[in-house]
Enzyme design. Sequence first.
Site, short mmCIF file in Angstrom:
data_model
loop_
_atom_site.label_atom_id
_atom_site.label_comp_id
_atom_site.label_asym_id
_atom_site.label_seq_id
_atom_site.Cartn_x
_atom_site.Cartn_y
_atom_site.Cartn_z
N ASN A 103 -1.07 9.61 3.97
CA ASN A 103 0.32 9.57 3.50
C ASN A 103 0.51 10.39 2.23
O ASN A 103 0.94 9.91 1.19
CB ASN A 103 0.85 8.14 3.33
CG ASN A 103 0.02 7.30 2.37
OD1 ASN A 103 -1.13 7.61 2.07
ND2 ASN A 103 0.61 6.22 1.88
N ASP A 314 -8.20 0.10 -0.15
CA ASP A 314 -6.78 0.43 -0.18
C ASP A 314 -6.38 0.86 -1.60
O ASP A 314 -5.31 0.50 -2.09
CB ASP A 314 -5.90 -0.72 0.32
CG ASP A 314 -4.47 -0.26 0.65
OD1 ASP A 314 -4.19 0.96 0.55
OD2 ASP A 314 -3.64 -1.12 1.00
O1 DOR Z 1 0.20 -1.35 -0.92
C1 DOR Z 1 0.08 -0.34 -0.25
N1 DOR Z 1 0.17 0.88 -0.81
N2 DOR Z 1 -0.12 -0.44 1.08
C2 DOR Z 1 -0.09 0.62 1.89
O2 DOR Z 1 -0.27 0.45 3.08
C3 DOR Z 1 0.19 1.96 1.33
C4 DOR Z 1 -0.19 2.04 -0.08
C5 DOR Z 1 0.33 3.28 -0.77
O3 DOR Z 1 0.21 4.36 -0.22
O4 DOR Z 1 0.79 3.15 -1.91
#
Ligand code: DOR
Length: 437
Positions: A103, A314
């Site tokens: 992303n 994450d």
């Molecule tokens: O808390 C999150 N932040 N969960 C996600 O799935 C994406 C991530 C982000 O890209 O900041």
Amino acid sequence: MSERVESVQPRGGTVLRGGTVIDVAGERRVDVRLVDGRIAETGDLPADGDAEVIDVTGLVVAPGFVDLHTHLREPGMTEAETIETGSRAAALGGYTAVVAMPNTDPTQDCVSVVEFVRSQGRSAGLCDVHPSGSITVGRAGEQLTPFAELASVGVHLFTDDGSGVQDDGLMRRALEYAGELGLVLAQHCEVSSMTTGAVMHEGECCSHLGLPGWPALAEELMVHRDIELVRLTGAPVHLLHLSTARSVALVRAAKADGLPVTAEATPHHISLTDERLGSFDPLFKVNPPLRTMADVEAVRDGLVDGTIDAIATDHAPHPPQAKERPLDAAPPGMLGLETAFGVARAHLDLELRELIGLMSWRPAAIAGLADRHGRPVEAGEPANLAVLDPDGRWTVDPGRLASRSTNTPFTDVPLVGRTRHTFLHGVAVVRDGVATR
Ligand code: DOR
């Protein structure tokens, strides 16, 4: 495709003397000599004038950690993190490889972006950066990316992380396509129609605070759907950041049925609960959200009994100006790379070898990196290693983290276990807790 870092070493290499090796084969007291990016020998190694000797008495020499879930933010959001700063945070956390989430801006949905991420990682030379590819173009959930073309440049794991693939038929096709190519799809399990505007777990706390909730069911419905799609297609799926007790139970049942389902959990979902949102502090806003103590315990149990295969960070950096916005406007996400081992060690009742497995050889296998990372500490193997102080107690100072952002939720959490040195292809990229590049 293999990343290489030039090694400048004395002729006799580097000897790690006095430590305990812990790897997939077990635990033993041996010295380890690294030469030209590989482990040259292990055993009781006599003093040798040509080698640099590092005293690792009382420390553990392990295969480096592998993070299945790192947001490096480059290209596109370099005020939050760069591939270099994120790689440095990874090395300091004991990671020798990370899977970079797609992303970014632009999305990692084509060869040029994926190659850019890989080459930036190689130039930083702090850990191996393996870009994931998105499942759908622009992560828009409509059209599949060219899996075969991306696989031809080394992409193994595909995900739309940040959101889940909502369309059942498209997810079925994605699984069929990925399964034929021997790739793995990783799902962010969230039925988005159930979470619009949500800022925290839907439950007692959220009702008291009067905040919009993210129900556990929004995750569990997609976990259930994907397990059924795996049953239909036979293709493997990896379930990202599981956060609820019922999700863990669904995965446990799927594994009992022999389905090729793997799962990960984050350090924050085994250590923090939704009550932390009582402070209205966006540092504790994350997706999926922090859940109840019963969920935390179920996720821990899932890691202990093998239902959950890996601890994944994450790691989601956000700049201070974004995290200082009101709770509903602040982005979700927490830092994780530099604290993961210390949090996991403090919150899981596990033998050290099991914990290292959850952070090293088991995620390496899911990421398709088992030929280079998470390897046994034996002669001939690549010298991708973490030297750990397993009982070192410490607390985090956000101002001293290597990440470009400071959004750690662990400032007041006592941590147990810290990385002392990290070796990437035989080069000390972290020495005595300090990055060397
Ligand atoms: O808390 C999150 N932040 N969960 C996600 O799935 C994406 C991530 C982000 O890209 O900041």
